[in-house]
Design a protein around this motif. Structure first.
Motif, PDB file in Angstrom:
ATOM      1  N   LEU A 129       0.998  -1.149  -0.153  1.00  0.00           N
ATOM      2  CA  LEU A 129       0.056   0.010   0.118  1.00  0.00           C
ATOM      3  C   LEU A 129       0.738   1.274  -0.170  1.00  0.00           C
ATOM      4  O   LEU A 129       0.351   2.390  -0.583  1.00  0.00           O
ATOM      5  N   GLU A 130       1.949   1.088   0.768  1.00  0.00           N
ATOM      6  CA  GLU A 130       2.704   2.306   0.724  1.00  0.00           C
ATOM      7  C   GLU A 130       3.575   2.799  -0.525  1.00  0.00           C
ATOM      8  O   GLU A 130       3.714   3.614  -0.857  1.00  0.00           O
ATOM      9  N   ASP A 131       3.733   1.712  -1.282  1.00  0.00           N
ATOM     10  CA  ASP A 131       4.249   1.649  -2.552  1.00  0.00           C
ATOM     11  C   ASP A 131       3.393   2.283  -3.374  1.00  0.00           C
ATOM     12  O   ASP A 131       3.570   3.249  -4.395  1.00  0.00           O
ATOM     13  N   THR A 132       2.054   1.735  -3.419  1.00  0.00           N
ATOM     14  CA  THR A 132       0.994   2.430  -4.239  1.00  0.00           C
ATOM     15  C   THR A 132       0.680   3.809  -4.032  1.00  0.00           C
ATOM     16  O   THR A 132       0.673   4.416  -4.963  1.00  0.00           O
ATOM     17  N   ILE A 133       0.638   4.117  -2.758  1.00  0.00           N
ATOM     18  CA  ILE A 133       0.664   5.681  -2.686  1.00  0.00           C
ATOM     19  C   ILE A 133       1.629   6.681  -2.876  1.00  0.00           C
ATOM     20  O   ILE A 133       1.520   7.558  -3.519  1.00  0.00           O
ATOM     21  N   GLU A 134       2.903   5.854  -3.036  1.00  0.00           N
ATOM     22  CA  GLU A 134       4.211   6.773  -3.635  1.00  0.00           C
ATOM     23  C   GLU A 134       3.759   6.763  -5.001  1.00  0.00           C
ATOM     24  O   GLU A 134       4.244   7.879  -5.490  1.00  0.00           O
ATOM     25  N   LYS A 135       3.501   5.610  -5.654  1.00  0.00           N
ATOM     26  CA  LYS A 135       3.460   5.825  -7.119  1.00  0.00           C
ATOM     27  C   LYS A 135       2.359   6.800  -7.516  1.00  0.00           C
ATOM     28  O   LYS A 135       2.528   7.233  -8.519  1.00  0.00           O
ATOM     29  N   ALA A 136       1.359   6.790  -6.776  1.00  0.00           N
ATOM     30  CA  ALA A 136       0.257   7.713  -7.115  1.00  0.00           C
ATOM     31  C   ALA A 136       0.513   9.090  -6.818  1.00  0.00           C
ATOM     32  O   ALA A 136      -0.075  10.276  -7.202  1.00  0.00           O
ATOM     33  N   GLY A 137       1.660   9.414  -6.080  1.00  0.00           N
ATOM     34  CA  GLY A 137       1.956  10.733  -5.790  1.00  0.00           C
ATOM     35  C   GLY A 137       1.202  11.442  -4.346  1.00  0.00           C
ATOM     36  O   GLY A 137       1.398  12.311  -4.209  1.00  0.00           O
ATOM     37  N   GLY A 138       0.828  10.450  -3.524  1.00  0.00           N
ATOM     38  CA  GLY A 138       0.259  10.741  -2.422  1.00  0.00           C
ATOM     39  C   GLY A 138      -1.220  10.240  -2.205  1.00  0.00           C
ATOM     40  O   GLY A 138      -1.657   9.803  -3.084  1.00  0.00           O
ATOM     41  N   VAL A 139      -1.403  10.419  -0.955  1.00  0.00           N
ATOM     42  CA  VAL A 139      -2.598   9.684  -0.552  1.00  0.00           C
ATOM     43  C   VAL A 139      -3.731  10.500  -1.062  1.00  0.00           C
ATOM     44  O   VAL A 139      -5.135   9.906  -1.467  1.00  0.00           O
ATOM     45  N   GLU A 140      -3.717  11.732  -1.454  1.00  0.00           N
ATOM     46  CA  GLU A 140      -4.932  12.557  -2.063  1.00  0.00           C
ATOM     47  C   GLU A 140      -5.234  12.112  -3.568  1.00  0.00           C
ATOM     48  O   GLU A 140      -6.334  12.466  -3.898  1.00  0.00           O
ATOM     49  N   ASN A 141      -4.089  11.400  -4.052  1.00  0.00           N
ATOM     50  CA  ASN A 141      -4.221  10.872  -5.465  1.00  0.00           C
ATOM     51  C   ASN A 141      -4.972   9.554  -5.720  1.00  0.00           C
ATOM     52  O   ASN A 141      -5.148   8.851  -6.657  1.00  0.00           O
ATOM     53  N   ILE A 142      -4.966   9.019  -4.361  1.00  0.00           N
ATOM     54  CA  ILE A 142      -5.698   7.450  -4.220  1.00  0.00           C
ATOM     55  C   ILE A 142      -7.061   7.455  -4.521  1.00  0.00           C
ATOM     56  O   ILE A 142      -7.919   8.412  -3.905  1.00  0.00           O
ATOM     57  N   THR A 143      -7.489   6.998  -5.697  1.00  0.00           N
ATOM     58  CA  THR A 143      -9.069   6.521  -5.963  1.00  0.00           C
ATOM     59  C   THR A 143      -9.490   5.089  -5.747  1.00  0.00           C
ATOM     60  O   THR A 143      -8.464   4.240  -5.698  1.00  0.00           O
ATOM     61  N   GLU A 144     -10.657   4.809  -6.063  1.00  0.00           N
ATOM     62  CA  GLU A 144     -10.867   3.253  -5.890  1.00  0.00           C
ATOM     63  C   GLU A 144     -10.465   2.677  -7.240  1.00  0.00           C
ATOM     64  O   GLU A 144     -10.232   1.385  -6.978  1.00  0.00           O
TER      65      GLU A 144
END
Length: 163
Positions: A99-114
């Protein structure tokens, strides 16, 4: 059946306008007793046909986590991340790292979508104790996976329609 009358201040009798609720209460108590007796009889004699399972094909995304869970010798649980065997602590650490890797790739928690949030797919053996599958679900949810699902096989001879 009688009628109640009351005294007016001038001394004349006038009919009372209060409603007599005693017959209503009697009828309600009789209906309550009838329903209390009839409902268990109805529930025991109702035939039930269980719904047929509808299988929806899952969308396999590369970021999804595939877990296989089965019962091991002596009542132990065996959990595999893809083909790698893991215990509870290793599973939690690997899930948090994913999950941390996914958040980092997305550019932060604010960019995480479903759409870009990974899912955990659990394949459980038929003879697996519930504690093993429940433990895997709990560990993945504790790590932060919001969507945890089960992978199953449709019964033989059933066709799966793709939408």
């Amino acid at each position: 059946m009688g009628m109640n009358v009351g005294m007016e201040q001038s001394g004349e009798d006038i009919p009372m306008s209060d409603i007599n609720t005693t017959p209503l209460v009697d009828v309600m108590l009789v209906l309550l007793i009838i329903f209390l007796i009839a409902i268990p009889i109805v529930l025991e004699t109702v035939p039930v046909k269980l719904p047929e399972v509808v299988f929806e094909p899952t969308e396999t995304k590369p970021e999804n986590v595939n877990l296989s869970v089965r019962g091991g010798p002596g009542g132990t649980c065996e959990v595999y991340w893809d083909l790698t065997p893991m215990n509870s602590e290793e599973l939690l650490d690997a899930a948090v790292a994913k999950l941390e890797d996914t958040i980092e790739k997305a550019g932060g928690v604010e960019n995480i979508t479903e759409e870009n949030m990974p899912e955990a797919h659990i394949r459980g053996d038929v003879d697996t104790p519930y504690k093993c599958i429940g433990g895997a679900i709990f560990t993945m949810q504790r790590a932060g996976f919001a969507r945890v699902g089960f992978i199953s096989e449709p019964p033989a001879g059933t066709a799966v329609e793709r939408l």
